[in-house]
Design an enzyme around this catalytic site. Structure first.
Site, PDB file in Angstrom:
ATOM      1  N   LYS A  13       0.834  -1.213   0.000  1.00  7.78           N
ATOM      2  CA  LYS A  13       0.000   0.000   0.000  1.00  7.78           C
ATOM      3  C   LYS A  13       0.870   1.265   0.000  1.00  7.78           C
ATOM      4  CE  LYS A  13      -2.071  -1.201   3.865  1.00  7.78           C
ATOM      5  NZ  LYS A  13      -1.371  -2.491   4.106  1.00  7.78           N
ATOM      6  N   ARG A  88      -9.651   0.313   8.543  1.00  9.08           N
ATOM      7  CA  ARG A  88      -9.203  -1.041   8.878  1.00  9.08           C
ATOM      8  C   ARG A  88     -10.282  -1.825   9.612  1.00  9.08           C
ATOM      9  NH1 ARG A  88      -3.336   0.125   8.797  1.00  9.08           N
ATOM     10  NH2 ARG A  88      -2.151  -1.755   9.127  1.00  9.08           N
ATOM     11  N   ARG A 127      11.572  -5.409   5.116  1.00  7.00           N
ATOM     12  CA  ARG A 127      11.221  -3.993   4.898  1.00  7.00           C
ATOM     13  C   ARG A 127      12.123  -3.068   5.710  1.00  7.00           C
ATOM     14  NH1 ARG A 127       5.115  -1.917   5.560  1.00  7.00           N
ATOM     15  NH2 ARG A 127       5.266  -2.765   7.665  1.00  7.00           N
ATOM     16  N   ARG A 160      11.277  -1.459  11.342  1.00  3.51           N
ATOM     17  CA  ARG A 160      10.227  -1.206  12.325  1.00  3.51           C
ATOM     18  C   ARG A 160      10.172  -2.313  13.373  1.00  3.51           C
ATOM     19  NH1 ARG A 160       5.039   0.158   8.724  1.00  3.51           N
ATOM     20  NH2 ARG A 160       4.092  -1.059  10.389  1.00  3.51           N
ATOM     21  N   ARG A 171      -0.524  -9.337  13.474  1.00  6.79           N
ATOM     22  CA  ARG A 171      -1.091  -8.362  12.536  1.00  6.79           C
ATOM     23  C   ARG A 171      -1.893  -9.061  11.441  1.00  6.79           C
ATOM     24  NH1 ARG A 171       4.236  -5.605  11.031  1.00  6.79           N
ATOM     25  NH2 ARG A 171       3.022  -4.288   9.645  1.00  6.79           N
TER      26      ARG A 171
END
Ligand code: ADP
Ligand code: ADP
Ligand code: ZN
Length: 215
Positions: A13, A88, A127, A160, A171
């Site tokens: 996204k 969400r 990431r 992160r 998640r």
């Protein structure tokens, strides 16, 4: 262009939003980025959000609905916006509909990025993000020119805290329980556009831009 990017954590996204910002000149509204900024600044909202974020749970609807409603009223959203990471939950989607109707605005599309779970985990564990401008990279799939340094602004890249395997599992669970139902919600309103998010980044961008240009 008033747009929602929908998809599980790691679907792309943020990556695709950055491309749409370039093509359409409309702002990216990332609730994740805004919440992380609040945590860093230790605002009262950041202090409330931190625990949920660290655990890979959702921050309360009231908090995120508040920040998005406020953000959508700013002048740069006049011509359009890209919502990245919001809504969400179903209550968030209802609240968004109410805010937009109050502003006399309608969504143009909800683009859903479809990616398999194993690929999501690989994307999230590799990431990296820029501390200064939030731009995302991937150690294998989208590496920066110089290791650890942002191509855009020279800022330092970091991993992160919630991109660790155990938090990622939480998640994904949260996504399936609370966010996945939004696909049907937006399919019923005729706004849903499904994109194959498994393709390489540039190929996904092409699919997304083709859809948006046809609107
Ligand atoms: P999201 O915002 O949906 O959580 P990101 O845009 O941050 O996802 O992407 C997650 C990670 O996967 C990033 O490291 C990014 O560079 C990488 N990535 C994004 N899209 C693709 C793709 N199509 N193929 C491979 N890696 C991708
Ligand atoms: P990703 O797309 O990789 O899952 P985000 O950066 O969008 O990550 O979100 C990071 C965290 O911020 C989420 O795990 C959640 O705790 C919080 N968050 C972001 N957006 C929302 C939202 N719309 N509702 C509730 N919590 C949110
Ligand atoms: Zn940067």
């Amino acid at each position: 262009m008033k747009l929602i990017l929908l998809g599980p954590p790691g679907a792309g996204k943020g990556t695709q939003a950055a491309q749409i910002v370039e093509s359409f000149g409309i702002p990216q509204i990332s609730t994740g980025d805004m919440l992380r900024a609040a945590v860093r600044a230790q605002t009262p909202m950041g202090l409330k959000a931190k625990e949920a974020m660290d655990a890979g749970a959702l921050v309360t609807d009231a908090i995120v609905i508040g920040i998005v409603s406020e953000r959508l009223q700013q002048e740069d959203c006049e011509k359009g916006f890209i919502l990245d990471g919001f809504p969400r939950t179903l209550p968030q989607a209802d609240a968004l509909a109410l805010t937009l109707s109050g502003l006399g605005k309608d969504l143009d599309a909800v683009v859903s990025l479809q990616v398999e779970t194993t690929a999501l985990v690989e994307r999230l564990t590799g990431r990296r993000a820029c501390r200064d401008c939030s731009r995302g990279f991937h150690v294998s799939f989208d590496p920066p020119a110089a290791e650890g340094i942002c191509d855009s602004c020279g800022g330092e890249l970091f991993q992160r805290g919630d991109d660790q395997e155990e938090t990622i599992r939480n998640r994904m669970e949260v996504y399936h329980q609370q966010t996945a139902p939004l696909e049907d919600y937006y399919r019923q309103s005729g706004l849903l556009k499904v994109v194959d998010g498994m393709a390489p980044i540039a190929a996904v961008t092409q699919q997304v831009l083709d859809i948006l240009k046809a609107i």
